[in-house]
Each structure stands twice: as C-alpha cells, then as structure tokens.
Design a protein around this motif. Structure first.
Motif, mmCIF file in Angstrom:
data_model
loop_
_atom_site.group_PDB
_atom_site.id
_atom_site.type_symbol
_atom_site.label_atom_id
_atom_site.label_comp_id
_atom_site.label_asym_id
_atom_site.label_seq_id
_atom_site.Cartn_x
_atom_site.Cartn_y
_atom_site.Cartn_z
ATOM 1 N N GLU A 156 -88.166 22.066 18.652
ATOM 2 C CA GLU A 156 -87.037 21.770 17.765
ATOM 3 C C GLU A 156 -86.400 20.437 18.132
ATOM 4 O O GLU A 156 -86.056 19.629 17.261
ATOM 5 C CB GLU A 156 -86.010 22.892 17.857
ATOM 6 N N PHE A 157 -86.239 20.186 19.428
ATOM 7 C CA PHE A 157 -85.653 18.941 19.907
ATOM 8 C C PHE A 157 -86.510 17.754 19.473
ATOM 9 O O PHE A 157 -86.002 16.752 18.961
ATOM 10 C CB PHE A 157 -85.539 18.997 21.426
ATOM 11 N N ALA A 196 -80.727 0.251 22.632
ATOM 12 C CA ALA A 196 -80.209 1.615 22.610
ATOM 13 C C ALA A 196 -79.723 1.929 24.021
ATOM 14 O O ALA A 196 -79.665 1.052 24.885
ATOM 15 C CB ALA A 196 -81.283 2.601 22.146
ATOM 16 N N GLU A 197 -79.361 3.186 24.264
ATOM 17 C CA GLU A 197 -78.904 3.593 25.589
ATOM 18 C C GLU A 197 -79.478 4.968 25.907
ATOM 19 O O GLU A 197 -79.611 5.826 25.033
ATOM 20 C CB GLU A 197 -77.379 3.647 25.663
ATOM 21 N N ASP A 204 -78.936 16.127 21.389
ATOM 22 C CA ASP A 204 -78.737 17.453 20.817
ATOM 23 C C ASP A 204 -77.325 17.947 21.112
ATOM 24 O O ASP A 204 -76.511 17.235 21.715
ATOM 25 C CB ASP A 204 -79.810 18.431 21.302
ATOM 26 N N ASP A 205 -77.016 19.175 20.698
ATOM 27 C CA ASP A 205 -75.648 19.675 20.837
ATOM 28 C C ASP A 205 -75.294 20.022 22.281
ATOM 29 O O ASP A 205 -74.145 20.338 22.583
ATOM 30 C CB ASP A 205 -75.416 20.879 19.921
ATOM 31 N N GLN A 206 -76.265 19.948 23.187
ATOM 32 C CA GLN A 206 -76.008 20.148 24.612
ATOM 33 C C GLN A 206 -75.866 18.823 25.369
ATOM 34 O O GLN A 206 -75.715 18.817 26.585
ATOM 35 C CB GLN A 206 -77.145 20.967 25.235
ATOM 36 N N GLY A 207 -75.945 17.708 24.631
ATOM 37 C CA GLY A 207 -75.804 16.407 25.250
ATOM 38 C C GLY A 207 -77.081 15.842 25.834
ATOM 39 O O GLY A 207 -77.055 14.797 26.491
ATOM 40 N N ARG A 208 -78.211 16.510 25.591
ATOM 41 C CA ARG A 208 -79.484 16.001 26.096
ATOM 42 C C ARG A 208 -79.955 14.849 25.216
ATOM 43 O O ARG A 208 -79.965 14.968 23.990
ATOM 44 C CB ARG A 208 -80.530 17.109 26.131
ATOM 45 N N GLN A 209 -80.343 13.756 25.854
ATOM 46 C CA GLN A 209 -80.667 12.533 25.131
ATOM 47 C C GLN A 209 -82.128 12.147 25.304
ATOM 48 O O GLN A 209 -82.760 12.456 26.318
ATOM 49 C CB GLN A 209 -79.818 11.361 25.638
ATOM 50 N N TYR A 219 -83.916 17.103 31.487
ATOM 51 C CA TYR A 219 -83.750 17.559 30.109
ATOM 52 C C TYR A 219 -84.997 18.284 29.620
ATOM 53 O O TYR A 219 -84.912 19.316 28.944
ATOM 54 C CB TYR A 219 -83.446 16.369 29.197
ATOM 55 N N LEU A 220 -86.172 17.751 29.944
ATOM 56 C CA LEU A 220 -87.404 18.412 29.518
ATOM 57 C C LEU A 220 -87.525 19.800 30.127
ATOM 58 O O LEU A 220 -87.926 20.753 29.452
ATOM 59 C CB LEU A 220 -88.615 17.570 29.904
ATOM 60 N N ARG A 221 -87.187 19.942 31.393
ATOM 61 C CA ARG A 221 -87.261 21.256 32.028
ATOM 62 C C ARG A 221 -86.306 22.235 31.348
ATOM 63 O O ARG A 221 -86.663 23.402 31.108
ATOM 64 C CB ARG A 221 -86.952 21.138 33.521
ATOM 65 N N GLU A 222 -85.096 21.779 31.021
ATOM 66 C CA GLU A 222 -84.141 22.651 30.329
ATOM 67 C C GLU A 222 -84.669 23.061 28.962
ATOM 68 O O GLU A 222 -84.537 24.221 28.549
ATOM 69 C CB GLU A 222 -82.802 21.938 30.179
#
Length: 206
Positions: free
Chosen positions: A143-144, A33-34, A163-168, A131-134
């Motif tokens: 939800e994520f 994966a990436e 997600d729809d914000q690009g957080r992976q 990403y976790l902080r956001e």
C-alpha cells in the motif's frame, strides 16, 4: 579492477558540459526534495522488499535529495537523469567508494564490475531501513509503495512521499531498467559527505 567512479562533484555542476552515450548536453539545476533518516541506515532500491541498508550509515536527520539532470543538445525539452544524491554534509566530496550491503566484498568483483540494485519499471527510491521494517511488520508495504509511486506515474521526476505515520520515501525516475551502483562521497577529512546513485550514462570515466 571493479568499476571506478567519475569525479561527480566536477561533472555534476550546473552548466558543465557532459557527453553521454546518446550525445552531448549541459548539466542543469537539480530537482530537490528532502528525506528523513531516523536510523541513518539508507536503502537505495527499485522498490525492493529487503529492509537491508548500506553498511555505511549516516547520523539520523533530515537531508536534501538532489536529482541531477542533463539537457541534451539534440532534445532540450527532454532532460535526462544522471544521478541522485543524498547530501549528508554540505562539503565537497574528494573521494568516492562503492556503497556496500552486508557481506559484499569489492575484491570479488570482475573488471568493471559493481554491486548495485536492480530496476524493473524505470524507477528507484531512497528510504530508511527502519521504515521498511515497520512496513513489513504491519503488512502495509505494498500500500505504501503504490501510494508513493503515484506522482512518478503522473510524470514527476523526483517525488517525496509520506504516510500517515510519518514514514517518508523519495522516489525518482531512472529512464531505463538495469542495475545501478551507489557511491559514497567523503570529505577531505574522511567524513561522509553524500550517497550518490549513478545512472551509468557518462561516456567516459576519468
């Protein structure tokens, strides 16, 4: 003396023979994966809340994630996860040290002790601490996580999610609950080569 790493680059080559506590088998081709690390601050966890990454950070970028598997001789249709590797540099790792969180000191560990993350549910994940902080700031963490775990719940062994914000994140199956260490592999010139989550199944530590 704290837990010592095995020679992962040698032990995790596809086709290599390995002995586990459950019996011998052959290392198979890893699943791939990436993962995007926008800050380079990696969190390896069992879907935990804390947005605290390892003190050793990577250059921001997109990196391959490999789930190393072993095919047991006695159950060839049931591959066993051995380790999860985040590849930072495509170069051999010649030395390994324990990945640490702020405030952790290996000198305080007992014999065969290690720092690791707890798992309850047989799954783990890799994610950038930014990403976790956001996600915590916007109250969208649960939800994520629920969305990211769907593919794992349906049987995938390695499951990237965005997600729809690009957080992976990349989720992975572990197989059993427990506490698991992460190791840092370094190249011959001391550069960061990879992070490796070990699932503690090798029956010897050479």
């Amino acid at each position: 003396m704290p837990l010592t790493p095995v020679d992962f680059d040698r032990r995790l080559v596809p086709g290599a023979r390995a002995g586990l506590m459950s019996g011998p088998g052959t290392v198979s081709e890893p699943l791939r994966a990436e993962l995007h690390l926008p800050s380079g601050e990696l969190v390896a966890s069992g879907w935990r809340w804390e947005a605290i990454g390892f003190t050793e950070t990577a250059p921001p970028g997109h990196y391959p994630v490999l789930l190393h598997l072993l095919t047991p001789d006695e159950a060839p249709l049931m591959p066993v996860p051995l380790a999860v590797r985040l590849v930072i540099r495509d170069a051999p790792a010649v030395s390994w040290t324990m990945a640490l969180l702020p405030g952790q000191d290996p000198a305080e560990l007992s014999e065969d002790g290690f720092f690791g993350f707890p798992v309850d549910g047989g799954e783990g994940n890799l994610i950038d601490a930014r990403y976790l902080r956001e996600l915590h700031e916007t109250d969208t963490y649960l939800e994520f996580v629920d969305t990211a775990r769907i593919d794992l719940d349906f049987g995938d062994r390695l499951a990237p999610s965005e997600d729809d914000q690009g957080r992976q994140t990349v989720g992975f199956t572990i197989g059993s609950d427990g506490v698991y260490p992460t190791w840092i592999g370094r190249t011959a010139d001391g550069e960061l080569a990879c992070y490796l989550v070990e699932l503690l199944l090798f029956d010897d530590r050479d």
